[in-house]
Design an enzyme around this catalytic site. Structure first.
Site: not given
Ligand code: IMP
Ligand code: MG
Length: 178
Positions: A101, A163
């Site tokens: 993300d 989940r």
């Molecule tokens: P990042 O550090 O922003 O890349 O986020 C990664 C983590 O955020 C992932 O491992 C997910 O657990 C959570 N995450 C990011 N986007 C989503 C989403 O659309 N739905 C649910 N969990 C998300």
């Protein structure tokens, strides 16, 4: 089917794509040992299906647990909750997460694992939300590119719910309250 959720990627399409990813990994590593590090809890369903499809007989699994999410908004702080239990020195490592993300989690994990002296590090995610990227990171293996929508299912949760769904879905907006 859940009335609150619109299906984005079906169970069939997820399973089909995972088979292709597994073949890619088998072609890249043949029978070389790989330590797969699955990021709890979101990556568990993806990890299990991916590893079932990987033919490499020298596959090893381990887990790490971090969290950065509060409701549907990413926070800056990474909470480190569980460390790997295997020595990664001179090993091939593939980190598996559910979604890339903002990239903060994977960026943190790659640097963290690098310090353990592996032979190689690759990253594998089921979903990629390119639009949200803050950290400069690209995954080596990506299941699907998706738009900037909050998704649930197949390991991904909204406040620990959804989940278990076998598909990836979008949560209807009115249910998300901040
Ligand atoms: P990042 O550090 O922003 O890349 O986020 C990664 C983590 O955020 C992932 O491992 C997910 O657990 C959570 N995450 C990011 N986007 C989503 C989403 O659309 N739905 C649910 N969990 C998300
Ligand atoms: Mg996660």
């Amino acid at each position: 089917m859940n009335d609150n959720i619109e299906v984005l990627i079906s169970k069939t399409n997820i399973q089909k794509r995972i088979k292709t990813l597994a073949n890619e990994i088998d072609n890249d590593f043949k029978n070389e040992e790989i330590i797969f590090i699955s990021v709890l809890k979101g990556a568990i369903y993806f990890t299990m299906d991916l590893l079932k499809n990987i033919k490499n007989e020298n596959k090893i699994i381990d887990f790490i647990k971090v969290s950065s999410y509060k409701k549907t908004e990413s926070t800056n702080k990474i909470n480190f909750q569980l460390d790997v239990s295997i020595d990664l020195k001179n090993k091939n490592v593939i980190i598996i997460d559910d979604i890339l993300d903002t990239g903060k989690t994977m960026h943190f994990l790659v640097n963290y694992i690098k310090n353990k002296g592996p032979k190689s590090i690759k990253t594998c995610v089921l979903l990629n939300k390119e639009e949200r990227r803050i950290k400069n990171i690209t995954a080596n293996y990506v299941g699907f590119e998706i738009d900037n929508k909050f998704v649930v299912g197949y390991g991904l949760d909204f406040e620990e719910k959804y989940r278990f769904l076998p598909y990836i879905g979008v949560l209807k907006k009115e249910l998300i309250t901040h």
